[in-house]
Design an enzyme around this catalytic site. Structure first.
Site, PDB file in Angstrom:
ATOM      1  N   HIS A  23     -91.677  -3.786  39.236  1.00 22.22           N
ATOM      2  CA  HIS A  23     -90.929  -3.091  40.307  1.00 22.22           C
ATOM      3  C   HIS A  23     -89.423  -3.398  40.281  1.00 22.22           C
ATOM      4  CE1 HIS A  23     -91.220  -6.699  42.788  1.00 22.22           C
ATOM      5  NE2 HIS A  23     -92.451  -6.489  43.173  1.00 22.22           N
ATOM      6  N   GLU A  79    -101.028  -7.969  46.965  1.00 25.63           N
ATOM      7  CA  GLU A  79    -100.143  -7.137  46.144  1.00 25.63           C
ATOM      8  C   GLU A  79    -100.930  -6.627  44.930  1.00 25.63           C
ATOM      9  OE1 GLU A  79     -96.300  -8.868  45.246  1.00 25.63           O
ATOM     10  OE2 GLU A  79     -95.492  -6.895  44.737  1.00 25.63           O
ATOM     11  N   ASP A  81    -100.655  -6.223  41.813  1.00 25.75           N
ATOM     12  CA  ASP A  81    -100.784  -6.912  40.525  1.00 25.75           C
ATOM     13  C   ASP A  81    -101.926  -7.932  40.546  1.00 25.75           C
ATOM     14  OD1 ASP A  81     -98.958  -8.143  42.326  1.00 25.75           O
ATOM     15  OD2 ASP A  81     -98.206  -9.465  40.772  1.00 25.75           O
ATOM     16  N   HIS A 144     -95.429 -14.370  49.125  1.00 29.11           N
ATOM     17  CA  HIS A 144     -94.278 -13.723  49.725  1.00 29.11           C
ATOM     18  C   HIS A 144     -94.638 -12.447  50.478  1.00 29.11           C
ATOM     19  CE1 HIS A 144     -94.652 -11.364  46.031  1.00 29.11           C
ATOM     20  NE2 HIS A 144     -93.901 -10.468  46.585  1.00 29.11           N
ATOM     21  N   ASP A 163     -98.649 -16.598  44.062  1.00 32.36           N
ATOM     22  CA  ASP A 163     -97.358 -16.348  43.416  1.00 32.36           C
ATOM     23  C   ASP A 163     -96.460 -17.596  43.335  1.00 32.36           C
ATOM     24  OD1 ASP A 163     -97.702 -13.698  42.754  1.00 32.36           O
ATOM     25  OD2 ASP A 163     -96.679 -12.911  44.512  1.00 32.36           O
ATOM     26  N   HIS A 222     -99.271 -16.174  38.132  1.00 30.51           N
ATOM     27  CA  HIS A 222     -98.526 -15.689  36.962  1.00 30.51           C
ATOM     28  C   HIS A 222     -98.097 -16.890  36.119  1.00 30.51           C
ATOM     29  CE1 HIS A 222     -98.006 -11.603  38.538  1.00 30.51           C
ATOM     30  NE2 HIS A 222     -97.552 -12.112  39.667  1.00 30.51           N
TER      31      HIS A 222
HETATM   32 FE1  FEO Z   1     -96.639 -10.895  45.021  1.00 25.31          FE
HETATM   33 FE2  FEO Z   1     -97.652 -11.368  41.817  1.00 25.31          FE
HETATM   34  O1  FEO Z   1     -97.565 -10.504  43.438  1.00 25.31           O
END
Ligand code: FEO
Length: 401
Positions: A23, A79, A81, A144, A163, A222
């Protein structure tokens, strides 16, 4: 590839080597969507992956356990992802109960058809026993998104941190101690600056709330899993959430016919005369992702734009809009730029942005009509020296507090 975190606890996510945009965030080194499987008397999946990779996730899970034996799917964050594969997991795992907090249930309902899903709503302090191990939950609002949550396994001293502490970084191995820490920390910093800088206060509160947990592994959603360098990433988050800068000045500019670039060069010369680390960055050479990362830990900033159509250059407006949203704090700086027949726009607009960002001005905006004279450039050098001195004072003040 080593995917085992602990006996019976595996990474089952997806490495997205070639994603280059998240994004608007330029993911130069790709990313991963980390999901985990905790096998016990009952089996739990922690988070899912981006929608297109649902089959990869399901295949990875099936390498360890039958999908009909999945008892829980914990969703720490809605979210897409991470939640994009939740519908596929819920369809493929008929006995799975979806565990999340109340806000997450609302968010999932607004993203997907949740009809028929069996939810178990949890809040901070709740726990679920899997047998030998326990999942305990800590709501982490605005880290977040409002529904964000950590999941902790006390028996393993293992935190699934969603995250937080993540990095957009595709790697062949899954752990921090098998990767180049310089790159890992650079990507962790880039991630913090671009995704969570705005939520520094919430992160601070979360870190405080989590400080009582005994942790020797952090598994984010991640990037690499932290098992050796936990103090390094915690120290960095401590510094970033307190907006403690480096002794660094940023000079960022756009230019039409090189006049504003000449000003930027002269400002940079003045900064360097004070022996301060500095970056001179044209907004067309550096992506906003890099500029946000540089902004995170600079102590001072000078931003230049010529006047264009009684306004500022569009790419400078883009950078300033992005920075303003991310809310970097405690910076000193000033605006500069050339103009032809009207001072409106250009440096004046830049200065408005800086004031809105609560940047403490070290000089009034510097203007040059058409092309800088030697006197103009001397004034730029002087403003650079003043900025560098103010940045050093700012650095000293912020590290004393
Ligand atoms: Fe806030 Fe990796 O999504």
């Amino acid at each position: 590839m080593e995917t085992k975190l602990r006996e019976g606890i595996h990474w089952v996510g997806y490495v997205d080597w070639n994603v280059r945009d998240f994004h608007g965030y330029k993911t130069a080194r790709g990313s991963t969507y980390n999901a985990y499987l905790v096998q016990d008397e009952k089996n739990a999946i922690i988070d899912s992956v981006k929608g297109p990779y649902a089959n990869k996730l399901l295949g990875n899970i099936q390498g360890h356990v039958a999908l009909t034996d999945i008892d829980y799917l914990v969703v720490n964050h809605a979210e897409p992802d991470h939640s994009g594969s939740v519908p596929a997991v819920m369809a493929a795992c008929p006995n799975a109960v979806l565990v999340c907090d109340a806000k997450c249930k609302d968010a999932l309902r607004l993203h997907y058809d949740t009809t028929g899903w069996n939810f178990q709503i949890v809040k901070t302090g709740d726990s679920i026993s899997l047998g030998r191990r326990t999942l305990t939950f800590l709501e982490t609002p605005m880290v977040h998104w409002p529904e964000s949550m950590f999941t902790y396994v006390p028996e393993e001293k293992l935190l699934f941190s969603m995250d937080a502490f993540g990095q957009h970084l595709a790697t062949a191995s899954r752990f921090d101690d098998t990767e180049d820490m310089t790159i890992v920390m650079q990507e962790a910093k880039t991630y913090y600056a671009n995704i969570v800088m705005l939520y520094g206060r919430s992160i601070r509160q979360t870190l405080d709330a989590a400080s009582g947990l005994d942790i020797d592994m952090i598994a984010p959603s991640h990037g690499v899993i932290w098992r050796k360098n936990i103090p390094t990433i915690l120290e960095a988050y401590d510094r970033w959430t307190q907006h403690r800068p480096e002794k660094k000045v940023l000079v960022v500019f756009d230019t039409m016919w090189k006049a504003t670039e000449m000003m930027a060069d002269a400002i940079m010369e003045g900064v360097l005369e004070e022996r301060v680390n500095a970056r001179l960055l044209n907004v067309h050479s550096s992506h906003i992702t890099e500029l946000a990362t540089e902004m995170l830990d600079c102590a001072g900033v000078a931003v230049g734009s010529p006047t264009l159509n009684m306004s500022l250059m569009p790419q400078v407006a883009c950078v300033l809009t992005y920075w303003k949203g991310l809310k970097p704090q405690h910076k000193v700086g000033f605006a500069f730029g050339s103009y032809g027949w009207s001072k409106n726009g250009g440096a004046a607009d830049v200065e408005k942005y800086l004031k809105e960002m609560k940047v403490e001005l070290t000089s009034p905006a510097l203007y040059v009509k058409y092309v800088p004279t030697e006197d103009d450039l001397a004034q730029c050098r002087e403003a650079g020296r003043t900025l560098a001195q103010a940045a050093l004072s700012n650095h000293a003040k912020l590290w004393q507090e």
